[in-house]
Design a protein around this motif. Structure first.
Motif, PDB file in Angstrom:
ATOM      1  N   LYS A  37     -13.180 -27.357  36.988  1.00 39.52           N
ATOM      2  CA  LYS A  37     -12.012 -26.649  36.460  1.00 39.52           C
ATOM      3  C   LYS A  37     -11.641 -25.482  37.369  1.00 39.52           C
ATOM      4  N   GLN A  38     -12.673 -24.778  37.860  1.00 40.79           N
ATOM      5  CA  GLN A  38     -12.427 -23.656  38.746  1.00 40.79           C
ATOM      6  C   GLN A  38     -11.817 -24.126  40.073  1.00 40.79           C
ATOM      7  N   LEU A  39     -12.272 -25.300  40.533  1.00 43.95           N
ATOM      8  CA  LEU A  39     -11.720 -25.861  41.761  1.00 43.95           C
ATOM      9  C   LEU A  39     -10.228 -26.128  41.598  1.00 43.95           C
ATOM     10  N   HIS A  40      -9.850 -26.688  40.435  1.00 46.95           N
ATOM     11  CA  HIS A  40      -8.436 -26.908  40.142  1.00 46.95           C
ATOM     12  C   HIS A  40      -7.671 -25.587  40.164  1.00 46.95           C
ATOM     13  N   THR A  41      -8.258 -24.577  39.515  1.00 43.32           N
ATOM     14  CA  THR A  41      -7.600 -23.276  39.438  1.00 43.32           C
ATOM     15  C   THR A  41      -7.435 -22.655  40.818  1.00 43.32           C
ATOM     16  N   ASP A  42      -8.497 -22.691  41.617  1.00 42.13           N
ATOM     17  CA  ASP A  42      -8.445 -22.116  42.968  1.00 42.13           C
ATOM     18  C   ASP A  42      -7.433 -22.853  43.839  1.00 42.13           C
ATOM     19  N   PHE A  43      -7.434 -24.190  43.740  1.00 42.32           N
ATOM     20  CA  PHE A  43      -6.520 -25.010  44.536  1.00 42.32           C
ATOM     21  C   PHE A  43      -5.076 -24.667  44.203  1.00 42.32           C
ATOM     22  N   PHE A  44      -4.806 -24.488  42.896  1.00 48.22           N
ATOM     23  CA  PHE A  44      -3.452 -24.130  42.478  1.00 48.22           C
ATOM     24  C   PHE A  44      -3.076 -22.739  42.991  1.00 48.22           C
ATOM     25  N   ALA A  45      -3.982 -21.778  42.804  1.00 46.89           N
ATOM     26  CA  ALA A  45      -3.687 -20.392  43.166  1.00 46.89           C
ATOM     27  C   ALA A  45      -3.474 -20.233  44.668  1.00 46.89           C
ATOM     28  N   GLU A  46      -4.296 -20.921  45.467  1.00 48.23           N
ATOM     29  CA  GLU A  46      -4.257 -20.720  46.910  1.00 48.23           C
ATOM     30  C   GLU A  46      -3.278 -21.645  47.643  1.00 48.23           C
ATOM     31  N   VAL A  47      -2.933 -22.779  47.022  1.00 48.66           N
ATOM     32  CA  VAL A  47      -2.076 -23.743  47.722  1.00 48.66           C
ATOM     33  C   VAL A  47      -0.818 -24.081  46.937  1.00 48.66           C
ATOM     34  N   ASN A  48      -0.973 -24.683  45.780  1.00 51.44           N
ATOM     35  CA  ASN A  48       0.162 -25.347  45.144  1.00 51.44           C
ATOM     36  C   ASN A  48       1.116 -24.429  44.400  1.00 51.44           C
ATOM     37  N   THR A  49       0.695 -23.196  44.127  1.00 50.83           N
ATOM     38  CA  THR A  49       1.644 -22.289  43.471  1.00 50.83           C
ATOM     39  C   THR A  49       2.859 -22.051  44.356  1.00 50.83           C
ATOM     40  N   LYS A  50       2.651 -22.062  45.694  1.00 46.77           N
ATOM     41  CA  LYS A  50       3.786 -21.849  46.605  1.00 46.77           C
ATOM     42  C   LYS A  50       4.549 -23.140  46.883  1.00 46.77           C
ATOM     43  N   TRP A  51       3.969 -24.278  46.494  1.00 47.63           N
ATOM     44  CA  TRP A  51       4.637 -25.565  46.727  1.00 47.63           C
ATOM     45  C   TRP A  51       5.281 -26.120  45.457  1.00 47.63           C
ATOM     46  N   GLY A  52       5.418 -25.275  44.446  1.00 42.96           N
ATOM     47  CA  GLY A  52       6.165 -25.673  43.252  1.00 42.96           C
ATOM     48  C   GLY A  52       5.459 -26.663  42.360  1.00 42.96           C
ATOM     49  N   MET A  53       4.123 -26.664  42.390  1.00 46.26           N
ATOM     50  CA  MET A  53       3.359 -27.551  41.507  1.00 46.26           C
ATOM     51  C   MET A  53       2.518 -26.718  40.550  1.00 46.26           C
ATOM     52  N   SER A  54       2.391 -27.180  39.312  1.00 46.63           N
ATOM     53  CA  SER A  54       1.550 -26.476  38.344  1.00 46.63           C
ATOM     54  C   SER A  54       0.112 -26.932  38.497  1.00 46.63           C
ATOM     55  N   ARG A  55      -0.795 -26.171  37.922  1.00 47.96           N
ATOM     56  CA  ARG A  55      -2.220 -26.434  38.066  1.00 47.96           C
ATOM     57  C   ARG A  55      -2.626 -27.766  37.459  1.00 47.96           C
ATOM     58  N   GLY A  56      -2.012 -28.120  36.317  1.00 51.98           N
ATOM     59  CA  GLY A  56      -2.522 -29.267  35.555  1.00 51.98           C
ATOM     60  C   GLY A  56      -3.542 -28.735  34.567  1.00 51.98           C
ATOM     61  N   THR A  57      -3.743 -29.453  33.468  1.00 50.48           N
ATOM     62  CA  THR A  57      -4.622 -28.952  32.418  1.00 50.48           C
ATOM     63  C   THR A  57      -5.569 -30.024  31.938  1.00 50.48           C
ATOM     64  N   SER A  58      -6.721 -29.595  31.445  1.00 51.61           N
ATOM     65  CA  SER A  58      -7.707 -30.540  30.920  1.00 51.61           C
ATOM     66  C   SER A  58      -7.418 -30.790  29.452  1.00 51.61           C
ATOM     67  N   ILE A  59      -8.094 -31.764  28.879  1.00 47.54           N
ATOM     68  CA  ILE A  59      -7.904 -32.091  27.465  1.00 47.54           C
ATOM     69  C   ILE A  59      -8.205 -30.887  26.595  1.00 47.54           C
ATOM     70  N   SER A  60      -9.327 -30.215  26.883  1.00 48.09           N
ATOM     71  CA  SER A  60      -9.741 -29.087  26.055  1.00 48.09           C
ATOM     72  C   SER A  60      -8.705 -27.973  26.088  1.00 48.09           C
ATOM     73  N   GLU A  61      -8.018 -27.823  27.216  1.00 45.24           N
ATOM     74  CA  GLU A  61      -7.041 -26.750  27.340  1.00 45.24           C
ATOM     75  C   GLU A  61      -5.732 -27.121  26.663  1.00 45.24           C
ATOM     76  N   THR A  62      -5.253 -28.346  26.860  1.00 46.19           N
ATOM     77  CA  THR A  62      -3.971 -28.740  26.279  1.00 46.19           C
ATOM     78  C   THR A  62      -4.076 -28.897  24.777  1.00 46.19           C
ATOM     79  N   GLY A  63      -5.249 -29.223  24.274  1.00 43.46           N
ATOM     80  CA  GLY A  63      -5.414 -29.471  22.849  1.00 43.46           C
ATOM     81  C   GLY A  63      -5.139 -28.262  21.989  1.00 43.46           C
ATOM     82  N   ALA A  64      -5.269 -27.052  22.550  1.00 39.83           N
ATOM     83  CA  ALA A  64      -5.125 -25.843  21.758  1.00 39.83           C
ATOM     84  C   ALA A  64      -3.712 -25.280  21.790  1.00 39.83           C
ATOM     85  N   ARG A  65      -2.800 -25.917  22.496  1.00 38.33           N
ATOM     86  CA  ARG A  65      -1.476 -25.348  22.672  1.00 38.33           C
ATOM     87  C   ARG A  65      -0.456 -26.015  21.748  1.00 38.33           C
TER      88      ARG A  65
END
Length: 485
Positions: free
Chosen positions: A200-228
């Motif tokens: 999960k941290q790898l996903h977060t780091d990848f998003f923060a360091e790379v994909n946030t500037k390329w217009g892509m969201s991090r993506g979410t796991s089941i446990s995270e999306t289930g609470a929203r």
């Protein structure tokens, strides 16, 4: 632009075969190429668009002069590091981490092809398509991310494929730290919970360091999306995006399994052939040893034909030496073939396990989203029914309205929020709280002295219905008071 998500998938193995390397480098034989075309979503007219990122973050055509296993061997040799699986009958150490980097199909197409119209139908001609600079810049950002996190010296190959349905990176990484293989320390952690947290941290780091500037969201796991809490349209988009990502990962694993199955069949045939050769050579050796023993024994007793027998003994020894040499060679090759077959089967077990995990994830995700949409629709249905009842009730005369006196629909229509709150407390066993709540809001029709509780054989549905009916009674106004309509 719709919400575009990043893709990141980690596959671990105890080595990489030449066949897998050929697939990554697109250095397949003619037969393998035809097989790949028949099984996968490859477009040979876009093969020229593929590239790799090399040392120093340089873009270059894919180098097919050395296989990935050869590249790995060069890295280890140059740094004086020994492959821990070397010499083992069966590999036991995880020495290769393959990471897939990508994103939602629409966004990756935009990065790779811009506004060019690519025909993704099988057999289409896309030779006119040119690679856009954005995909190269994105790939260099990903390469820099991996280099910073795991060390550029540990990257054996960083290949970008634009000839498949969804452009992506294949990164072959050696999990080495402080001059030794350390997969568990770098990736796995002490247990599956720590591994999950690291991924999960790898996903977060990848998003923060790379994909946030390329217009892509991090993506979410089941446990995270289930609470929203999300709207129906958000659910639909979320389900479509997440399932597409999971399906693409499953598709990659299926292709990898197909290639492994082909490799395993070839390896099994080789093992079978070598086993037969070894058996025949062992039999020939035993027969030659028996002939030699008989000749030597006759030589000691028959001096008349000594010269002839000595020549026979020398000939037999020479033949035996040749057979022994062949046998040793075939035995060594058989051991190597056995190790290769074991490694292929181990890789297959790992990928099969990951594929099943992805299928389970897809099922849970779909079930989770559908259940939430189902709840949302039931809420809307209840609100609509209550609204219609209130509207219709206002047009009824007194005798008609009396038909609904004491009914659950009347209670929900008149005091729906309060009835639901009271029923919730009853369902949770908070009888005193439910009674106090009803009394302080003008209720009291249910009576607090009634025996109340859930029956042993009562399921959730039956218990919920009984709680709703009791809450409806409890929220009825005491005699002399009438609720506002």
């Amino acid at each position: 632009m719709a919400n575009q998500k990043q893709v990141l998938d980690v596959q671990v193995s105890k080595g990489i075969t030449v066949a897998q390397s050929s697939e990554h480098l697109r250095d397949r034989s003619e037969k393998a190429e035809k097989y790949a075309m028949s099984k996968g979503n490859y477009d040979p007219t876009r093969k020229h668009l593929n590239f790799e990122v090399a040392s120093g973050c340089k873009i270059r055509p894919i180098d097919t002069s050395r296989s990935i296993p050869e590249r790995m061997a060069d890295i280890l040799s140059g740094r004086g590091i020994k492959d821990p699986n070397e010499g083992l009958v069966e590999p036991k150490y995880r020495t290769v981490v393959n990471i897939i980097f990508g994103g939602s199909r629409e966004r990756m197409h935009e990065l790779a092809f811009g506004t060019q119209k690519v025909d993704f139908k099988k057999g289409a001609d896309n030779t006119r398509i040119k690679r856009k600079s954005d995909i190269e810049r994105w790939a260099k950002d990903v390469y820099s991310f991996v280099s910073g996190k795991y060390g550029e010296q540990n990257i054996a190959a960083f290949i970008v494929h634009l000839d498949e349905l969804n452009p992506h990176v294949h990164c072959t990484l050696l999990p080495i730290k402080d001059g030794r293989f350390a997969y568990k320390e770098i990736f796995a952690g002490k247990d599956k919970f720590e591994y999950s947290a690291r991924m999960k941290q790898l996903h977060t780091d990848f998003f923060a360091e790379v994909n946030t500037k390329w217009g892509m969201s991090r993506g979410t796991s089941i446990s995270e999306t289930g609470a929203r809490h999300r709207s129906t349209e958000e659910y639909r988009r979320m389900l479509s995006e997440e399932c597409t990502t999971i399906e693409e990962n499953i598709d990659r694993h299926r292709k990898a399994l197909s290639e492994l199955q082909s490799d395993i069949r070839l390896a099994e045939r080789r093992v079978k052939g070598l086993t037969t050769m070894v058996g025949n050579l062992e039999k020939a050796k035993a027969e030659k040893e028996a002939q030699l023993s008989a000749a030597e024994q006759e030589l000691t007793t028959n001096k008349d034909d000594a010269a002839e027998l000595e020549a026979l003994v020398m000939s037999l020894k020479k033949e035996l030496q040749g057979i022994t040499g062949q046998l040793a060679d075939k035995q060594e090759k058989l051991q190597a073939a056995d190790r290769q077959l074991a490694a292929l089967k181990e890789n297959m077990d790992v990928i099969k396990g990951r594929t099943e995990e992805l299928k389970e994830e897809a099922y849970k995700y779909s079930h989770d989203v559908h259940s939430k949409v189902d709840s949302l629709l039931k809420d809307v249905l209840l609100e609509s029914l209550v609204g219609e009842f209130r509207s219709t009730s206002a047009q009824m005369d007194a005798p008609q309205r009396q038909l609904f006196d004491g009914s659950l629909v009347q209670s929900i229509a008149e005091r729906g929020t309060e009835v639901m709150h009271c029923a919730t407390m009853l369902f949770l066993g908070m009888v005193d709280d439910a009674t106090t709540f009803a009394e302080t809001r003008g209720g009291g029709g249910g009576g607090s002295d009634l025996k109340w509780g859930r029956d042993d054989d009562e399921d959730n549905h039956a218990w919920a219905l009984r709680c709703m009916k009791m809450a409806s009674r409890m929220m009825r106004p005491t005699i002399g008071k009438k609720p506002k309509r």
